[in-house]
Design a protein around this motif. Sequence first.
Motif, PDB file in Angstrom:
ATOM      1  N   PRO A   1     -10.748  -3.242  -4.002  1.00  0.00           N
ATOM      2  CA  PRO A   1     -10.153  -3.667  -2.724  1.00  0.00           C
ATOM      3  C   PRO A   1      -8.901  -4.539  -2.871  1.00  0.00           C
ATOM      4  N   SER A   2      -8.515  -4.922  -4.077  1.00  0.00           N
ATOM      5  CA  SER A   2      -7.479  -5.942  -4.247  1.00  0.00           C
ATOM      6  C   SER A   2      -6.170  -5.636  -3.534  1.00  0.00           C
ATOM      7  N   PRO A   3      -5.565  -4.441  -3.688  1.00  0.00           N
ATOM      8  CA  PRO A   3      -4.296  -4.218  -2.974  1.00  0.00           C
ATOM      9  C   PRO A   3      -4.456  -4.210  -1.466  1.00  0.00           C
ATOM     10  N   TYR A   4      -5.620  -3.788  -0.975  1.00  0.00           N
ATOM     11  CA  TYR A   4      -5.884  -3.810   0.469  1.00  0.00           C
ATOM     12  C   TYR A   4      -5.959  -5.251   0.974  1.00  0.00           C
ATOM     13  N   VAL A   5      -6.712  -6.068   0.252  1.00  0.00           N
ATOM     14  CA  VAL A   5      -6.829  -7.478   0.629  1.00  0.00           C
ATOM     15  C   VAL A   5      -5.460  -8.139   0.588  1.00  0.00           C
ATOM     16  N   ALA A   6      -4.687  -7.848  -0.445  1.00  0.00           N
ATOM     17  CA  ALA A   6      -3.389  -8.482  -0.617  1.00  0.00           C
ATOM     18  C   ALA A   6      -2.441  -8.142   0.526  1.00  0.00           C
ATOM     19  N   PHE A   7      -2.372  -6.865   0.909  1.00  0.00           N
ATOM     20  CA  PHE A   7      -1.472  -6.473   1.991  1.00  0.00           C
ATOM     21  C   PHE A   7      -1.852  -7.170   3.292  1.00  0.00           C
ATOM     22  N   CYS A   8      -3.144  -7.224   3.585  1.00  0.00           N
ATOM     23  CA  CYS A   8      -3.606  -7.901   4.803  1.00  0.00           C
ATOM     24  C   CYS A   8      -3.346  -9.407   4.732  1.00  0.00           C
ATOM     25  N   ALA A   9      -3.681 -10.008   3.597  1.00  0.00           N
ATOM     26  CA  ALA A   9      -3.534 -11.457   3.458  1.00  0.00           C
ATOM     27  C   ALA A   9      -2.083 -11.881   3.589  1.00  0.00           C
ATOM     28  N   PHE A  10      -1.179 -11.101   3.010  1.00  0.00           N
ATOM     29  CA  PHE A  10       0.230 -11.464   3.094  1.00  0.00           C
ATOM     30  C   PHE A  10       0.731 -11.421   4.528  1.00  0.00           C
ATOM     31  N   ASN A  11       0.237 -10.460   5.285  1.00  0.00           N
ATOM     32  CA  ASN A  11       0.608 -10.405   6.700  1.00  0.00           C
ATOM     33  C   ASN A  11      -0.006 -11.535   7.503  1.00  0.00           C
ATOM     34  N   ALA A  12      -1.169 -11.998   7.083  1.00  0.00           N
ATOM     35  CA  ALA A  12      -1.870 -13.047   7.828  1.00  0.00           C
ATOM     36  C   ALA A  12      -1.356 -14.440   7.508  1.00  0.00           C
ATOM     37  N   MET A  13      -0.706 -14.618   6.370  1.00  0.00           N
ATOM     38  CA  MET A  13      -0.264 -15.944   5.942  1.00  0.00           C
ATOM     39  C   MET A  13       0.974 -16.385   6.709  1.00  0.00           C
ATOM     40  N   GLN A  14       0.936 -17.611   7.185  1.00  0.00           N
ATOM     41  CA  GLN A  14       2.116 -18.197   7.801  1.00  0.00           C
ATOM     42  C   GLN A  14       3.093 -18.679   6.738  1.00  0.00           C
ATOM     43  N   ASP A  15       2.532 -19.117   5.603  1.00  0.00           N
ATOM     44  CA  ASP A  15       3.342 -19.623   4.498  1.00  0.00           C
ATOM     45  C   ASP A  15       3.360 -18.574   3.394  1.00  0.00           C
TER      46      ASP A  15
ATOM     47  N   PRO B   1      -6.907 -10.021  -5.721  1.00  0.00           N
ATOM     48  CA  PRO B   1      -5.723  -9.818  -4.868  1.00  0.00           C
ATOM     49  C   PRO B   1      -4.543 -10.718  -5.240  1.00  0.00           C
ATOM     50  N   GLU B   2      -4.812 -11.829  -5.945  1.00  0.00           N
ATOM     51  CA  GLU B   2      -3.776 -12.844  -6.146  1.00  0.00           C
ATOM     52  C   GLU B   2      -2.503 -12.324  -6.806  1.00  0.00           C
TER      53      GLU B   2
END
Length: 679
Positions: A213-227, A189-190
Amino acid sequence: MTVQPVQNESRGQVEVEPEPEPEPLCQIVTPNGMLGYGIPEALTTAALEELSRASTPTALILDSGSTDSGPSKLALGSMTCPRSSYKQDLDALLRLVVKYRVPLLISSAGGDGSDRHVDEMLEIIREISSEPKNGAMNLKIIAIYADVSKDIVLQRLSNGKITGCGKSVPPLTELDVKKTPTIVAQMGPEPFIQAMSAHPDFDIIIGGRAYDPSPYVAFCAFNAMQDRNGQLYDLSIPQVGAFTHMGKIMECGGLCATPKGRGAIASIYTNSTFDIKPLDPAAKCIPLSIAAHSLYEKSRPDLLYGPGGYLDLTKASYDQLDDGVSVRVRGSTFVSSRSTGTQYTVKLEGAKVTGFRTLMIGSFRDPILIPQIRSFLAAVKEYVKQNHEHITESWDLDWHVYGEGYNDREGIFRAPKEVFVVAEAIAESQLVASSLASSARIACAHGPYPGQKATSGNFAMGIGGKFELETGECTEFSIYHLMSLSEGEEGAVEYSAGNISATPLFCWKIHRIGNGATLSNGHADGGLTMPRTVANGATKPIEKRETLSTPISKSFSQQPSRNLIDIAKIIRSKNAGPYELTFDVMFDDSKVYEAVKRSAVLSPVVISHLYTVAEEDIIWCGFFDVAMAFKATIPRTRGGRAVCSGGYMESDVHGSQQYVPLMQLELPQSLVEELQLLK
């Protein structure tokens, strides 16, 4: 919706208090499990209409890659689908991107995810945007590239940093690398996260070869990150686990539904849970269908390895929601390589040309010849060999034989009325391969055999008006290996000519396509900065909750069950990568499942006997309770030798027709009697 028991002290009773709905994080629509397979535009539009009523970030995400269809894409530069199919799908998707202001993420472009196919997708989008009807279109596209240079691979190979992806994969050699025209690495995902962080106003990402799963993880992770400059593993283990598990299910589209369909919708929450429902309103997801999806084309169902670690599903749970079509999943975790002190690895993929191939096809109908077909074909091959003693280049010829006959339950041989054969010839040149196939045809047509009555010819041939079929270059996988990375190499940087960092393995480029004004859209930050919808506390208890311990239906009749097919809901086989075959047996009655578990009808010993594989060579074998399933994974072999899919003498690239011995497996009498009592 879930419920929690609460003690009511005044009454001394335990009451059920509804658990508040979790806070939404983002939503994802996958119209189909593979770009190029067709977009159900009406269903996708309906889903986006519904989802757009909330302010939750929403994306369209599709995978486009697989090694399922064999090695030709990597070796020859072909794509999984015709170019016209990709154009048709992208045309529909671009309309949805513009209309609903949602970002589109595509991974493993063209099937292999090579740089050339990332660029091909960009060119298709340029063509679509240049059409008069799309004159107002203006899209910001991120292209992420995954090709790896041979120099890097050879250097890591010499340093002992490359190993086979599984024990069935042979060691990589320097010659393999040099003969492989294109090598890609499965990105995690990185690179997606870093590209989105740098350009949050993107409209589309076209990704090279990626872990599904990489683009799925990335979209979710970016929304979850505060930074926005944060790292994936700054998030919690359950968060990354939920994102990865969701991505593993969604990348196959509607295969997780019953009946299986084309697309699916995921709702992801801030508490590390997610819901899955089918795109098609005529289908539904149930706990069993969602739990069973981790079996599909995987070596094992509980621990799923990918870039940077593995997904652990041993504590995952699945609950039916009160809409009757959605399932909520919780308890998934992701164990990162960083947390275990091991190096981050990526899978390398590549394929090479091994020669030129020609086919010759036809059938035998003579009842005198059919029982001796094998000895006859051996004589034909000897004839071909004698006719080509002058050939110095290497070659081979062998047979695919269909419909030889079978022994029935009483052990009586049942001869067929017709046997179909395919001669497959391979040589260093197409000329020699075709000469081999021609000689085989002549010998099949006119060769003698004991008891022969028909002397005018033995062979029904000329299907489609052709005697020989030249199929061109024959390919096989040459690289399917794990490469260890140094810290930071798993990421990506923006490409700049003459000024690109040597640390990350991947890079991206920005493209502006279209001549219209820049979209003033609802995903001005790539669809990622819209305010989240906070639950208002309004809840209702679950009216019906379907659990995995509840029998769904009786899969066996009132007649005595004699074979595994009589009691199993699903019996299937599939490739688990190019070097492995995996088998799934699933049940829909918990009592039947437990009875099978107690018996010895399914075990490593049985798999060893059915598929002529040593017990010690079985890759994984066992029961998976949460899906009421048995699974076994073995090396792919041909003629007693380990092989990979799609090469010379391949007859089942997907491995989807290898389940029949399991289907016909006879049940022990003790189990038959126990099952009769259950009826």
